[in-house]
Write a protein that holds these residues in place. Structure first.
Motif, mmCIF file in Angstrom:
data_model
loop_
_atom_site.group_PDB
_atom_site.id
_atom_site.type_symbol
_atom_site.label_atom_id
_atom_site.label_comp_id
_atom_site.label_asym_id
_atom_site.label_seq_id
_atom_site.Cartn_x
_atom_site.Cartn_y
_atom_site.Cartn_z
ATOM 1 N N ILE A 23 0.860 -1.185 0.000
ATOM 2 C CA ILE A 23 0.000 0.000 0.000
ATOM 3 C C ILE A 23 0.893 1.230 0.000
ATOM 4 C CG2 ILE A 23 -1.778 1.287 1.268
ATOM 5 C CD1 ILE A 23 -2.521 -1.441 2.583
ATOM 6 N N ASN A 24 0.527 2.234 -0.813
ATOM 7 C CA ASN A 24 1.311 3.462 -0.863
ATOM 8 C C ASN A 24 0.445 4.674 -0.558
ATOM 9 O OD1 ASN A 24 4.175 4.481 -1.885
ATOM 10 N ND2 ASN A 24 2.644 5.974 -2.540
ATOM 11 N N GLU A 30 -2.296 -2.808 10.122
ATOM 12 C CA GLU A 30 -2.900 -3.758 11.054
ATOM 13 C C GLU A 30 -4.118 -4.457 10.458
ATOM 14 O OE1 GLU A 30 -3.664 -1.456 14.517
ATOM 15 O OE2 GLU A 30 -1.577 -1.528 15.227
ATOM 16 N N SER A 31 -4.876 -3.754 9.624
ATOM 17 C CA SER A 31 -6.093 -4.347 9.064
ATOM 18 C C SER A 31 -5.780 -5.360 7.971
ATOM 19 C CB SER A 31 -7.003 -3.250 8.507
ATOM 20 O OG SER A 31 -7.441 -2.374 9.527
ATOM 21 N N PHE A 32 -4.716 -5.128 7.204
ATOM 22 C CA PHE A 32 -4.461 -5.981 6.039
ATOM 23 C C PHE A 32 -3.146 -6.742 6.143
ATOM 24 C CE2 PHE A 32 -7.169 -2.433 4.758
ATOM 25 C CZ PHE A 32 -8.279 -3.139 4.344
ATOM 26 N N ASP A 33 -2.388 -6.502 7.226
ATOM 27 C CA ASP A 33 -1.124 -7.200 7.428
ATOM 28 C C ASP A 33 -0.233 -7.089 6.192
ATOM 29 O OD1 ASP A 33 0.663 -8.590 9.012
ATOM 30 O OD2 ASP A 33 0.046 -10.540 8.203
ATOM 31 N N ARG A 34 -0.187 -5.896 5.642
ATOM 32 C CA ARG A 34 0.643 -5.637 4.472
ATOM 33 C C ARG A 34 1.501 -4.392 4.727
ATOM 34 N NH1 ARG A 34 1.628 -9.683 3.086
ATOM 35 N NH2 ARG A 34 2.558 -8.899 1.146
ATOM 36 N N PRO A 35 2.673 -4.299 4.102
ATOM 37 C CA PRO A 35 3.537 -3.137 4.312
ATOM 38 C C PRO A 35 2.948 -1.871 3.677
ATOM 39 C CG PRO A 35 4.466 -4.567 2.628
ATOM 40 C CD PRO A 35 3.296 -5.305 3.211
ATOM 41 N N VAL A 36 3.278 -0.756 4.286
ATOM 42 C CA VAL A 36 2.800 0.551 3.820
ATOM 43 C C VAL A 36 4.002 1.444 3.525
ATOM 44 C CG1 VAL A 36 1.520 2.636 4.432
ATOM 45 C CG2 VAL A 36 0.648 0.381 5.116
ATOM 46 N N CYS A 37 4.006 2.017 2.330
ATOM 47 C CA CYS A 37 5.014 3.006 1.954
ATOM 48 C C CYS A 37 4.363 4.379 1.909
ATOM 49 C CB CYS A 37 5.628 2.673 0.586
ATOM 50 S SG CYS A 37 6.585 1.134 0.571
ATOM 51 N N CYS A 38 5.180 5.409 1.942
ATOM 52 C CA CYS A 38 4.654 6.777 1.917
ATOM 53 C C CYS A 38 5.551 7.630 1.029
ATOM 54 C CB CYS A 38 4.608 7.356 3.330
ATOM 55 S SG CYS A 38 4.015 9.063 3.407
ATOM 56 N N THR A 39 4.962 8.216 -0.005
ATOM 57 C CA THR A 39 5.701 9.109 -0.891
ATOM 58 C C THR A 39 5.906 10.461 -0.219
ATOM 59 O OG1 THR A 39 4.723 8.017 -2.815
ATOM 60 C CG2 THR A 39 5.730 10.166 -3.184
ATOM 61 N N LEU A 40 7.049 11.054 -0.469
ATOM 62 C CA LEU A 40 7.352 12.410 -0.013
ATOM 63 C C LEU A 40 7.537 13.254 -1.265
ATOM 64 C CD1 LEU A 40 10.008 11.409 2.689
ATOM 65 C CD2 LEU A 40 7.592 11.956 3.083
#
Length: 447
Positions: free
Chosen positions: A139-140, A155-165
């Motif tokens: 997820i981004n 926590e809901s999807f047990d998947r890593p989250v990235c964040c663009t800057l």
């Protein structure tokens, strides 16, 4: 790879961040990845085919109503759908949905406080909507102002989250006290909820490490890339007998520096005498900046050059390409450290050289491509000197234009950007330990 990419609409305006997110989503799809692009706040407006879903999460009207009218924090979801409808949001986006940070301090803080804020219902709605979609691999988030989504999504999807800057510091710094410090503190507290940050330039990476206090190993770099479809196969050529055209292509706002360019134009014009030359500008002007545009016109009129200035307003993709191909040089002398510089890439992809202040991402783009001249920041005289060099020397102008064209194709195509993004996502997934573990560090990616 299945990617859920969230993008933030800009109240009906063309937006560089929206364009970047959309172009990457389309390229990932063309490469065979399953990329779902979902807007928040408002539908996105792009000058390419829009890849985003026809569904808006955190609808701008709902968010506003829940922030200021407690009744709407308890309305049933079937009623929310009325004002969450994209066509309803579109109709009011230009008038009722503001993106002025001076007016959005309390709303910004609520977004950053997350599930426990007055906007808690919107966080629940977003997670519930995603539950009904295919589970993503990654997820981004589009910027750090939405960092409060990271923890519930992980926590809901047990998947890593990235964040663009990609330049949100301009908005944060525009918040009134005490909201600015509150916003920074809330973002910094949630850094650990993000598995990897994705900066759009080396400058952005270095700046954000200090600004948001992100450990160096937690930030990768995926440089901007533009879709080259429709751009010429060779650098644009200009008629020697035509007027020398200096262009500006960006939002018309004080921080983008059109007033600096107007001052430089007057100095250049007085230096070269009675020759055929013009200043051409295009880009969105917000109602709040109409007075600023009048100041630009007055500056040129008082110097006797009012009839040498044209403002094209907002242009679509076809109009953008036509506008850029008419230019001899482009300059957007921003008065802040711009982390992106999409307008430079668009001009250079047409073989148009640029003259830019030595600041932000401008420096690395020009040094990497060789497609322009760097001048002193916030200095109209230095900018006029750079423009004069390209005006007087056609050979130098053509050589820089060729380097600009080749440099964008080599370093800044959307295919190049998408490939690096997938490389970063692969690394994040390989290091993924699940929501019970702190995100693991990985090597910083760069070109």
């Amino acid at each position: 790879m299945r990617v859920l990419s969230i993008t933030a609409g800009a109240a009906g305006m063309y937006c560089g961040s929206c364009a970047r997110d959309n172009a990457l989503a389309r390229e990932l799809l063309s490469l065979g990845h399953d990329c779902m692009l979902v807007p928040v706040y408002t539908p996105t407006r792009t000058d390419e085919p829009n890849a985003s879903r026809p569904h808006v999460l955190f609808g701008g009207i709902s968010v506003y109503l829940q922030q200021y009218v407690p009744l709407f924090r308890r309305t049933p979801r079937f009623l929310d759908r009325l004002w969450d409808s994209p066509w309803v949001i579109d109709r009011v986006a230009g008038r009722a949905v503001s993106n002025d940070p001076q007016l959005l301090g309390d709303l910004t803080i609520s977004m950053l406080e997350g599930e426990e804020s007055v906007l808690g219902k919107e966080f629940e709605k977003l997670v519930d909507w995603i539950r009904h979609q295919p589970t993503p691999d990654i997820i981004n988030l589009p910027n750090s102002l939405l960092i409060a989504l990271a923890k519930p999504l992980r926590e809901s999807f047990d998947r890593p989250v990235c964040c663009t800057l990609q330049g949100e510091e301009l908005f944060i710094d525009g918040l009134l006290p005490p909201y600015r410090e509150q916003a920074l503190n809330l973002i910094r507290r949630q850094i650990s909820a993000v598995d990897r940050f994705v900066a759009v330039s080396e400058y952005c990476r270095r700046f954000m490490m200090e600004y948001l206090q992100i450990p160096e190993e937690r930030i990768g770099v995926v440089p901007l890339g533009i879709n080259l479809t429709g751009y010429p196969d060779s650098p644009a050529s200009r008629n020697d007998n035509a007027a020398f055209r200096i262009g500006y292509f960006a939002r018309v706002a004080p921080e983008k520096g059109l007033h600096v360019l107007a001052d430089a134009y007057v100095r250049l014009r007085q230096r070269i005498g009675d020759v055929s030359i013009r200043l051409e500008a295009a880009g969105y002007t917000a109602p709040a900046h109409s007075g600023y545009m009048n100041q630009i016109r007055n500056t040129l009129a008082e110097a006797g050059y009012a009839d040498e200035f044209s403002y094209r307003g907002v242009v679509d993709r076809e109009g953008k390409l036509a506008f850029l191909q008419e230019l001899d040089v482009l300059s957007v002398p921003a008065t802040y450290d711009e982390p992106k510089g999409m307008f430079l890439l668009e001009a250079m992809a047409n073989g148009i050289p640029v003259v830019q202040p030595r600041r932000g991402a401008f420096t690395e783009i020009i040094e990497k491509t060789g497609g322009g001249l760097l001048v002193d920041a916030d200095d109209a005289e230095s900018l006029a000197e750079g423009l004069w060099q390209l005006w007087k020397d056609r050979g130098q102008r053509d050589a820089i234009g060729r380097r600009a064209f080749e440099g964008v194709h080599q370093h800044y195509s959307v295919r190049h950007s998408a490939s690096q993004l997938i490389e970063l996502y692969d690394e994040v997934l390989n290091n993924w330990s699940g929501t019970d573990a702190r995100p693991r560090a990985g090597a910083t990616l760069s070109e």
